[in-house]
Design a protein around this motif. Structure first.
Motif, PDB file in Angstrom:
ATOM      1  N   PRO A 123       0.831  -1.213   0.000  1.00 37.67           N
ATOM      2  CA  PRO A 123       0.000   0.000   0.000  1.00 37.67           C
ATOM      3  C   PRO A 123       0.861   1.257   0.000  1.00 37.67           C
ATOM      4  O   PRO A 123       2.015   1.210   0.419  1.00 37.67           O
ATOM      5  CB  PRO A 123      -0.791  -0.132   1.306  1.00 37.67           C
ATOM      6  CG  PRO A 123       0.095  -0.949   2.188  1.00 37.67           C
ATOM      7  CD  PRO A 123       0.800  -1.929   1.292  1.00 37.67           C
ATOM      8  N   PRO A 124       0.312   2.377  -0.468  1.00 41.69           N
ATOM      9  CA  PRO A 124       1.112   3.610  -0.522  1.00 41.69           C
ATOM     10  C   PRO A 124       1.431   4.127   0.869  1.00 41.69           C
ATOM     11  O   PRO A 124       0.599   4.015   1.776  1.00 41.69           O
ATOM     12  CB  PRO A 124       0.210   4.579  -1.282  1.00 41.69           C
ATOM     13  CG  PRO A 124      -1.173   4.062  -1.075  1.00 41.69           C
ATOM     14  CD  PRO A 124      -1.051   2.575  -0.975  1.00 41.69           C
ATOM     15  N   PRO A 125       2.617   4.665   1.056  1.00 43.09           N
ATOM     16  CA  PRO A 125       2.978   5.215   2.372  1.00 43.09           C
ATOM     17  C   PRO A 125       2.218   6.509   2.666  1.00 43.09           C
ATOM     18  O   PRO A 125       1.607   7.107   1.770  1.00 43.09           O
ATOM     19  CB  PRO A 125       4.482   5.476   2.247  1.00 43.09           C
ATOM     20  CG  PRO A 125       4.694   5.687   0.791  1.00 43.09           C
ATOM     21  CD  PRO A 125       3.704   4.804   0.079  1.00 43.09           C
ATOM     22  N   ALA A 126       2.273   6.908   3.897  1.00 42.76           N
ATOM     23  CA  ALA A 126       1.610   8.157   4.294  1.00 42.76           C
ATOM     24  C   ALA A 126       2.456   9.332   3.811  1.00 42.76           C
ATOM     25  O   ALA A 126       3.424   9.719   4.451  1.00 42.76           O
ATOM     26  CB  ALA A 126       1.430   8.197   5.802  1.00 42.76           C
ATOM     27  N   ALA A 127       2.105   9.870   2.664  1.00 38.87           N
ATOM     28  CA  ALA A 127       2.831  10.999   2.086  1.00 38.87           C
ATOM     29  C   ALA A 127       1.826  11.978   1.509  1.00 38.87           C
ATOM     30  O   ALA A 127       0.738  11.579   1.072  1.00 38.87           O
ATOM     31  CB  ALA A 127       3.785  10.523   0.999  1.00 38.87           C
ATOM     32  N   ALA A 128       2.174  13.251   1.533  1.00 38.76           N
ATOM     33  CA  ALA A 128       1.275  14.282   1.026  1.00 38.76           C
ATOM     34  C   ALA A 128       2.078  15.357   0.310  1.00 38.76           C
ATOM     35  O   ALA A 128       3.236  15.601   0.633  1.00 38.76           O
ATOM     36  CB  ALA A 128       0.458  14.899   2.164  1.00 38.76           C
ATOM     37  N   ILE A 129       1.431  15.996  -0.666  1.00 40.95           N
ATOM     38  CA  ILE A 129       2.097  17.048  -1.445  1.00 40.95           C
ATOM     39  C   ILE A 129       1.322  18.354  -1.386  1.00 40.95           C
ATOM     40  O   ILE A 129       1.525  19.226  -2.225  1.00 40.95           O
ATOM     41  CB  ILE A 129       2.265  16.606  -2.914  1.00 40.95           C
ATOM     42  CG1 ILE A 129       0.894  16.348  -3.547  1.00 40.95           C
ATOM     43  CG2 ILE A 129       3.173  15.397  -3.015  1.00 40.95           C
ATOM     44  CD1 ILE A 129       0.949  16.194  -5.046  1.00 40.95           C
ATOM     45  N   ALA A 130       0.436  18.494  -0.403  1.00 43.39           N
ATOM     46  CA  ALA A 130      -0.385  19.705  -0.322  1.00 43.39           C
ATOM     47  C   ALA A 130       0.452  20.962  -0.137  1.00 43.39           C
ATOM     48  O   ALA A 130       0.017  22.067  -0.486  1.00 43.39           O
ATOM     49  CB  ALA A 130      -1.396  19.574   0.815  1.00 43.39           C
ATOM     50  N   ASP A 131       1.682  20.798   0.395  1.00 44.55           N
ATOM     51  CA  ASP A 131       2.540  21.965   0.620  1.00 44.55           C
ATOM     52  C   ASP A 131       3.468  22.243  -0.553  1.00 44.55           C
ATOM     53  O   ASP A 131       4.335  23.108  -0.460  1.00 44.55           O
ATOM     54  CB  ASP A 131       3.372  21.751   1.888  1.00 44.55           C
ATOM     55  CG  ASP A 131       4.245  20.517   1.819  1.00 44.55           C
ATOM     56  OD1 ASP A 131       3.937  19.613   0.995  1.00 44.55           O
ATOM     57  OD2 ASP A 131       5.240  20.437   2.570  1.00 44.55           O
ATOM     58  N   ARG A 132       3.297  21.562  -1.643  1.00 46.26           N
ATOM     59  CA  ARG A 132       4.148  21.753  -2.813  1.00 46.26           C
ATOM     60  C   ARG A 132       3.396  22.502  -3.901  1.00 46.26           C
ATOM     61  O   ARG A 132       2.184  22.337  -4.079  1.00 46.26           O
ATOM     62  CB  ARG A 132       4.661  20.415  -3.340  1.00 46.26           C
ATOM     63  CG  ARG A 132       5.656  19.769  -2.377  1.00 46.26           C
ATOM     64  CD  ARG A 132       6.217  18.479  -2.929  1.00 46.26           C
ATOM     65  NE  ARG A 132       7.275  17.962  -2.059  1.00 46.26           N
ATOM     66  CZ  ARG A 132       7.852  16.776  -2.225  1.00 46.26           C
ATOM     67  NH1 ARG A 132       7.472  15.989  -3.222  1.00 46.26           N
ATOM     68  NH2 ARG A 132       8.806  16.380  -1.408  1.00 46.26           N
ATOM     69  N   GLY A 133       4.170  23.287  -4.665  1.00 48.05           N
ATOM     70  CA  GLY A 133       3.552  24.151  -5.663  1.00 48.05           C
ATOM     71  C   GLY A 133       2.775  23.424  -6.730  1.00 48.05           C
ATOM     72  O   GLY A 133       1.756  23.911  -7.210  1.00 48.05           O
ATOM     73  N   GLY A 134       3.239  22.239  -7.130  1.00 41.38           N
ATOM     74  CA  GLY A 134       2.581  21.520  -8.203  1.00 41.38           C
ATOM     75  C   GLY A 134       1.168  21.112  -7.898  1.00 41.38           C
ATOM     76  O   GLY A 134       0.328  21.003  -8.796  1.00 41.38           O
ATOM     77  N   PHE A 135       0.858  20.886  -6.621  1.00 37.22           N
ATOM     78  CA  PHE A 135      -0.482  20.442  -6.256  1.00 37.22           C
ATOM     79  C   PHE A 135      -1.497  21.546  -6.481  1.00 37.22           C
ATOM     80  O   PHE A 135      -2.574  21.315  -7.030  1.00 37.22           O
ATOM     81  CB  PHE A 135      -0.502  19.991  -4.789  1.00 37.22           C
ATOM     82  CG  PHE A 135      -1.857  19.523  -4.334  1.00 37.22           C
ATOM     83  CD1 PHE A 135      -2.379  18.321  -4.786  1.00 37.22           C
ATOM     84  CD2 PHE A 135      -2.611  20.294  -3.466  1.00 37.22           C
ATOM     85  CE1 PHE A 135      -3.625  17.894  -4.380  1.00 37.22           C
ATOM     86  CE2 PHE A 135      -3.863  19.877  -3.054  1.00 37.22           C
ATOM     87  CZ  PHE A 135      -4.367  18.664  -3.506  1.00 37.22           C
ATOM     88  N   HIS A 136      -1.176  22.758  -6.081  1.00 39.38           N
ATOM     89  CA  HIS A 136      -2.120  23.868  -6.219  1.00 39.38           C
ATOM     90  C   HIS A 136      -2.049  24.498  -7.611  1.00 39.38           C
ATOM     91  O   HIS A 136      -3.035  25.107  -8.054  1.00 39.38           O
ATOM     92  CB  HIS A 136      -1.838  24.925  -5.146  1.00 39.38           C
ATOM     93  CG  HIS A 136      -2.026  24.425  -3.752  1.00 39.38           C
ATOM     94  ND1 HIS A 136      -3.272  24.199  -3.205  1.00 39.38           N
ATOM     95  CD2 HIS A 136      -1.125  24.070  -2.795  1.00 39.38           C
ATOM     96  CE1 HIS A 136      -3.141  23.749  -1.963  1.00 39.38           C
ATOM     97  NE2 HIS A 136      -1.844  23.665  -1.696  1.00 39.38           N
TER      98      HIS A 136
END
Length: 271
Positions: free
Chosen positions: A137-150
């Motif tokens: 399963p995918p690890p607990a990771a997030a990209i909400a603080d990265r420019g590409g997401f927004h």
């Protein structure tokens, strides 16, 4: 009867061939210096033009190879994103989570045979990783603080290309191409991203440069932000981001051309 007395020294000076010979030798000496020097200057000028033409030819060849490679990468990314869109359809985050093992296997199959791809990932509305080609399963990771997401938007036709990113999961430095995913075209369900290995690209550009240390192939974003250079994994650019001609060409949206950089350098810049 008058007898003229001839001075032997004056007579010898008038009849001696040495002054004429001395002038001839002086002219020969001057010619022996000026003629080779003139030939050297002419040859140097012609050789400079030839070398400059050779450099321009090689620059154009390198830039075209790099451009074709970059276009192929973008086409590959677009194809992978389109296949992932078809795979997910209108599935919600919970539905993707529920079918994660099967989705992981499909994503893993899609990127098989592409060593330049670090991962193909699906992120939810909150920027959390919900499916990946690399982990299940995918690890607990997030990209909400990265420019590409927004910055990614369903209404923007081009993918967002990130600056070099240090991945928290595995410590690898990547360039991420992100495209927003929308269920009905009016609301973003998350982001699909393709992570490219930066070292793979540096090695490729270094390979096409070969044993020519005076050449550097660099990759920049549309607005001029530096992504990588062929010279070293630690070098982001060839220094063009601070060059006035380069930044002006970007502002004017110049598609193709070249210029002489401040200092000893020529630049070819296809886009």
């Amino acid at each position: 009867m008058t007898v003229d007395v001839i001075n032997p020294s004056a007579y010898a000076a008038r009849t001696s061939p040495f002054p004429a010979a001395r002038r001839a030798l002086t002219l020969s000496l001057i010619a022996s210096v000026l003629v080779p020097l003139t030939c050297l200057v002419v040859y140097g000028y012609l050789d400079y033009d030839r070398r400059l033409a050779d450099i321009n030819t090689r620059l154009l060849l390198l830039s075209r190879v790099a451009q074709e490679h970059a276009l192929k990468m973008l086409d590959m990314n677009a194809a992978l994103v389109a296949r992932t869109m078809d795979l997910l359809g209108n599935k919600t985050r919970d539905e993707i989570r529920q079918g994660e093992p099967q989705i992981h296997r499909r994503l893993e199959t899609m990127v098989a045979g592409y060593p330049q791809i670090a991962s193909l990932s699906v992120f939810g509305q909150a920027g959390d990783l919900i499916a990946s080609s690399r982990y299940s399963p995918p690890p607990a990771a997030a990209i909400a603080d990265r420019g590409g997401f927004h910055a990614s938007s369903p209404w923007y036709p081009h993918p967002y290309i990130s600056l070099p990113l240090y991945r928290r999961i595995d410590g690898e430095t990547v360039l991420v191409s992100s495209v927003a995913r929308a269920s009905d075209g009016s609301w973003r369900e998350g982001v699909i991203s393709v992570a490219l290995r930066r070292k793979y690209l540096i090695d490729f550009y270094s390979h096409i440069v070969g044993d020519k240390p005076g050449y550097i192939v660099s990759l920049y974003r549309r607005e001029g932000a530096a992504l990588l250079a062929s010279s070293s994994p630690d070098a982001l650019t060839g220094g063009l981001e601070h060059d006035g001609d380069f930044t002006q060409a970007l502002r004017e949206n110049v598609i193709y051309g070249g210029f002489v950089q401040d200092g000893p350098g020529l630049v070819a810049m296809p886009r």
